[in-house]
Design a protein around this motif. Sequence first.
Motif, PDB file in Angstrom:
ATOM      1  N   PRO A 203      -7.349  16.269  10.589  1.00 55.98           N
ATOM      2  CA  PRO A 203      -8.073  16.197  11.861  1.00 55.98           C
ATOM      3  C   PRO A 203      -7.218  15.506  12.922  1.00 55.98           C
ATOM      4  O   PRO A 203      -6.310  14.732  12.606  1.00 55.98           O
ATOM      5  N   HIS A 204      -7.513  15.800  14.175  1.00 58.49           N
ATOM      6  CA  HIS A 204      -6.757  15.195  15.281  1.00 58.49           C
ATOM      7  C   HIS A 204      -6.879  13.674  15.223  1.00 58.49           C
ATOM      8  O   HIS A 204      -7.956  13.121  15.031  1.00 58.49           O
ATOM      9  N   GLY A 205      -5.742  13.002  15.386  1.00 62.33           N
ATOM     10  CA  GLY A 205      -5.734  11.545  15.424  1.00 62.33           C
ATOM     11  C   GLY A 205      -5.623  10.877  14.063  1.00 62.33           C
ATOM     12  O   GLY A 205      -5.563   9.647  13.986  1.00 62.33           O
ATOM     13  N   HIS A 206      -5.609  11.650  12.980  1.00 62.72           N
ATOM     14  CA  HIS A 206      -5.488  11.057  11.652  1.00 62.72           C
ATOM     15  C   HIS A 206      -4.096  10.438  11.499  1.00 62.72           C
ATOM     16  O   HIS A 206      -3.104  11.000  11.969  1.00 62.72           O
ATOM     17  N   PRO A 207      -3.995   9.238  10.851  1.00 56.19           N
ATOM     18  CA  PRO A 207      -2.683   8.582  10.704  1.00 56.19           C
ATOM     19  C   PRO A 207      -1.625   9.471  10.058  1.00 56.19           C
ATOM     20  O   PRO A 207      -0.439   9.360  10.396  1.00 56.19           O
ATOM     21  N   LEU A 208      -2.026  10.363   9.166  1.00 55.41           N
ATOM     22  CA  LEU A 208      -1.050  11.214   8.492  1.00 55.41           C
ATOM     23  C   LEU A 208      -0.392  12.212   9.447  1.00 55.41           C
ATOM     24  O   LEU A 208       0.671  12.745   9.138  1.00 55.41           O
ATOM     25  N   THR A 209      -1.021  12.459  10.606  1.00 53.86           N
ATOM     26  CA  THR A 209      -0.417  13.384  11.566  1.00 53.86           C
ATOM     27  C   THR A 209       0.813  12.782  12.223  1.00 53.86           C
ATOM     28  O   THR A 209       1.588  13.505  12.863  1.00 53.86           O
ATOM     29  N   THR A 210       0.996  11.477  12.083  1.00 52.00           N
ATOM     30  CA  THR A 210       2.173  10.835  12.673  1.00 52.00           C
ATOM     31  C   THR A 210       3.437  11.081  11.854  1.00 52.00           C
ATOM     32  O   THR A 210       4.546  10.802  12.332  1.00 52.00           O
ATOM     33  N   LEU A 211       3.285  11.586  10.639  1.00 49.79           N
ATOM     34  CA  LEU A 211       4.452  11.829   9.788  1.00 49.79           C
ATOM     35  C   LEU A 211       5.153  13.117  10.202  1.00 49.79           C
ATOM     36  O   LEU A 211       4.493  14.125  10.471  1.00 49.79           O
ATOM     37  N   ASN A 212       6.482  13.074  10.223  1.00 42.35           N
ATOM     38  CA  ASN A 212       7.216  14.300  10.508  1.00 42.35           C
ATOM     39  C   ASN A 212       7.335  15.143   9.241  1.00 42.35           C
ATOM     40  O   ASN A 212       6.866  14.748   8.166  1.00 42.35           O
ATOM     41  N   THR A 213       7.962  16.298   9.344  1.00 46.57           N
ATOM     42  CA  THR A 213       8.010  17.240   8.220  1.00 46.57           C
ATOM     43  C   THR A 213       8.672  16.633   6.993  1.00 46.57           C
ATOM     44  O   THR A 213       8.161  16.743   5.873  1.00 46.57           O
ATOM     45  N   ARG A 214       9.804  15.972   7.168  1.00 46.68           N
ATOM     46  CA  ARG A 214      10.513  15.386   6.031  1.00 46.68           C
ATOM     47  C   ARG A 214       9.701  14.262   5.400  1.00 46.68           C
ATOM     48  O   ARG A 214       9.650  14.120   4.166  1.00 46.68           O
ATOM     49  N   GLU A 215       9.049  13.456   6.224  1.00 46.30           N
ATOM     50  CA  GLU A 215       8.224  12.371   5.683  1.00 46.30           C
ATOM     51  C   GLU A 215       7.049  12.919   4.880  1.00 46.30           C
ATOM     52  O   GLU A 215       6.667  12.343   3.856  1.00 46.30           O
ATOM     53  N   ARG A 216       6.484  14.055   5.322  1.00 50.53           N
ATOM     54  CA  ARG A 216       5.402  14.670   4.551  1.00 50.53           C
ATOM     55  C   ARG A 216       5.932  15.186   3.210  1.00 50.53           C
ATOM     56  O   ARG A 216       5.272  15.074   2.182  1.00 50.53           O
ATOM     57  N   ASP A 217       7.153  15.747   3.229  1.00 49.62           N
ATOM     58  CA  ASP A 217       7.770  16.202   1.982  1.00 49.62           C
ATOM     59  C   ASP A 217       7.933  15.040   1.005  1.00 49.62           C
ATOM     60  O   ASP A 217       7.638  15.157  -0.196  1.00 49.62           O
ATOM     61  N   VAL A 246      10.529   6.406   3.124  1.00 47.30           N
ATOM     62  CA  VAL A 246       9.387   5.694   2.532  1.00 47.30           C
ATOM     63  C   VAL A 246       8.994   4.504   3.405  1.00 47.30           C
ATOM     64  O   VAL A 246       7.805   4.253   3.644  1.00 47.30           O
ATOM     65  N   THR A 247       9.996   3.789   3.911  1.00 46.50           N
ATOM     66  CA  THR A 247       9.704   2.655   4.802  1.00 46.50           C
ATOM     67  C   THR A 247       8.960   3.116   6.051  1.00 46.50           C
ATOM     68  O   THR A 247       7.978   2.487   6.472  1.00 46.50           O
ATOM     69  N   ASN A 248       9.398   4.223   6.613  1.00 45.60           N
ATOM     70  CA  ASN A 248       8.717   4.758   7.806  1.00 45.60           C
ATOM     71  C   ASN A 248       7.301   5.222   7.484  1.00 45.60           C
ATOM     72  O   ASN A 248       6.379   5.036   8.292  1.00 45.60           O
ATOM     73  N   ILE A 249       7.122   5.828   6.315  1.00 41.91           N
ATOM     74  CA  ILE A 249       5.787   6.280   5.914  1.00 41.91           C
ATOM     75  C   ILE A 249       4.833   5.101   5.815  1.00 41.91           C
ATOM     76  O   ILE A 249       3.705   5.144   6.331  1.00 41.91           O
ATOM     77  N   LEU A 250       5.252   4.055   5.134  1.00 40.50           N
ATOM     78  CA  LEU A 250       4.389   2.874   4.965  1.00 40.50           C
ATOM     79  C   LEU A 250       4.049   2.255   6.318  1.00 40.50           C
ATOM     80  O   LEU A 250       2.911   1.828   6.557  1.00 40.50           O
ATOM     81  N   LYS A 251       5.049   2.212   7.214  1.00 43.67           N
ATOM     82  CA  LYS A 251       4.818   1.628   8.534  1.00 43.67           C
ATOM     83  C   LYS A 251       3.848   2.476   9.346  1.00 43.67           C
ATOM     84  O   LYS A 251       2.902   1.942   9.965  1.00 43.67           O
ATOM     85  N   LYS A 252       4.030   3.788   9.356  1.00 41.21           N
ATOM     86  CA  LYS A 252       3.162   4.662  10.144  1.00 41.21           C
ATOM     87  C   LYS A 252       1.732   4.689   9.612  1.00 41.21           C
ATOM     88  O   LYS A 252       0.774   4.809  10.395  1.00 41.21           O
ATOM     89  N   LEU A 253       1.584   4.579   8.300  1.00 42.85           N
ATOM     90  CA  LEU A 253       0.245   4.600   7.711  1.00 42.85           C
ATOM     91  C   LEU A 253      -0.392   3.218   7.641  1.00 42.85           C
ATOM     92  O   LEU A 253      -1.546   3.080   7.237  1.00 42.85           O
ATOM     93  N   ASP A 254       0.384   2.191   8.015  1.00 50.42           N
ATOM     94  CA  ASP A 254      -0.101   0.808   8.010  1.00 50.42           C
ATOM     95  C   ASP A 254      -0.576   0.398   6.617  1.00 50.42           C
ATOM     96  O   ASP A 254      -1.678  -0.129   6.424  1.00 50.42           O
ATOM     97  N   VAL A 255       0.263   0.672   5.628  1.00 51.92           N
ATOM     98  CA  VAL A 255      -0.044   0.285   4.253  1.00 51.92           C
ATOM     99  C   VAL A 255       1.128  -0.493   3.690  1.00 51.92           C
ATOM    100  O   VAL A 255       2.235  -0.469   4.250  1.00 51.92           O
ATOM    101  N   GLY A 256       0.885  -1.172   2.573  1.00 57.61           N
ATOM    102  CA  GLY A 256       1.925  -2.030   2.030  1.00 57.61           C
ATOM    103  C   GLY A 256       2.598  -1.518   0.780  1.00 57.61           C
ATOM    104  O   GLY A 256       3.506  -2.174   0.267  1.00 57.61           O
TER     105      GLY A 256
END
Length: 270
Positions: A203-217, A246-256
């Motif tokens: 859905p629009h605005g979901h934190p996972l939408t901030t990930l780019n293609t490689r980060e989703r992979d 992985v560092t960028n993923i954790l930062k964008k999703l605000d998880v530890g």
Amino acid sequence: MSSAATQIAPPTAPSPGEWKTALLELLRVLRSRDLSDSAARSLALASATRLLADSTPAAANENTPRQTSVLALDALRAQLRELQLTQQLRIDCVLDPKSTTTVPTRAATTARRWTTHAITLLCNQTRVSRFHVTWYIGATQIVISIRDDGPGELDGQWLHNEIDLGGLPRPHQLDVRCIPRWGTEIAMTHVIGNHNLARSHLPHGHPLTTLNTRERDVLNIVARGEKNRAIAEQLGISENTVRFHVTNILKKLDVGSRQEATAKLFEELH
């Protein structure tokens, strides 16, 4: 036809109880150190264990899609009980308190078979009498940890191969550590389901939408329990690049942690 022939009863298939008794006796004999051909003995030992696992009634109907995690571990204890008694072993089975409350029935069955197979292989050494088994049942994976009190002198590569190619579905991740005078530890991961993230699913605005293609992979593979080296090999990139993603993923999703990132993925896809 003679009267003597007519008095001969037709052969009947052994009952499940008779199969189990025979297999347990076979396991007892196979563990004897008097057998000279260790390779044949190991193969027969593993085969008998798989037959024993198949002869054990399931704790829950296989047609039931899910069962409680507590019931799944109780079924493992029941499956190991006779092996434990006949081989004079102590096997402690523990459920990680962070586990989810339910688990897919088929996944639990696979985990029980892996556990039984691994313990039997670890019995292929002298001076082993105790095992500690921990199951972590998560939303996307089951992690099985097994440790013995043996001498830790088994060939780690042989053990790895026997587990990976033992006639059961292969673990998605397998780690074996054999440490002399400390024991042997096995960790196996079974991924539950197929988890793939696509931007169109979100859905629009979901934190996972901030990930780019490689980060989703990368996140898709992280969710399968893979380590950085495996991720790098699958994507054709370096381990340093995987760590960066992985560092960028954790930062964008605000998880530890990777587990928290996987949980966000699972929540969205389910």
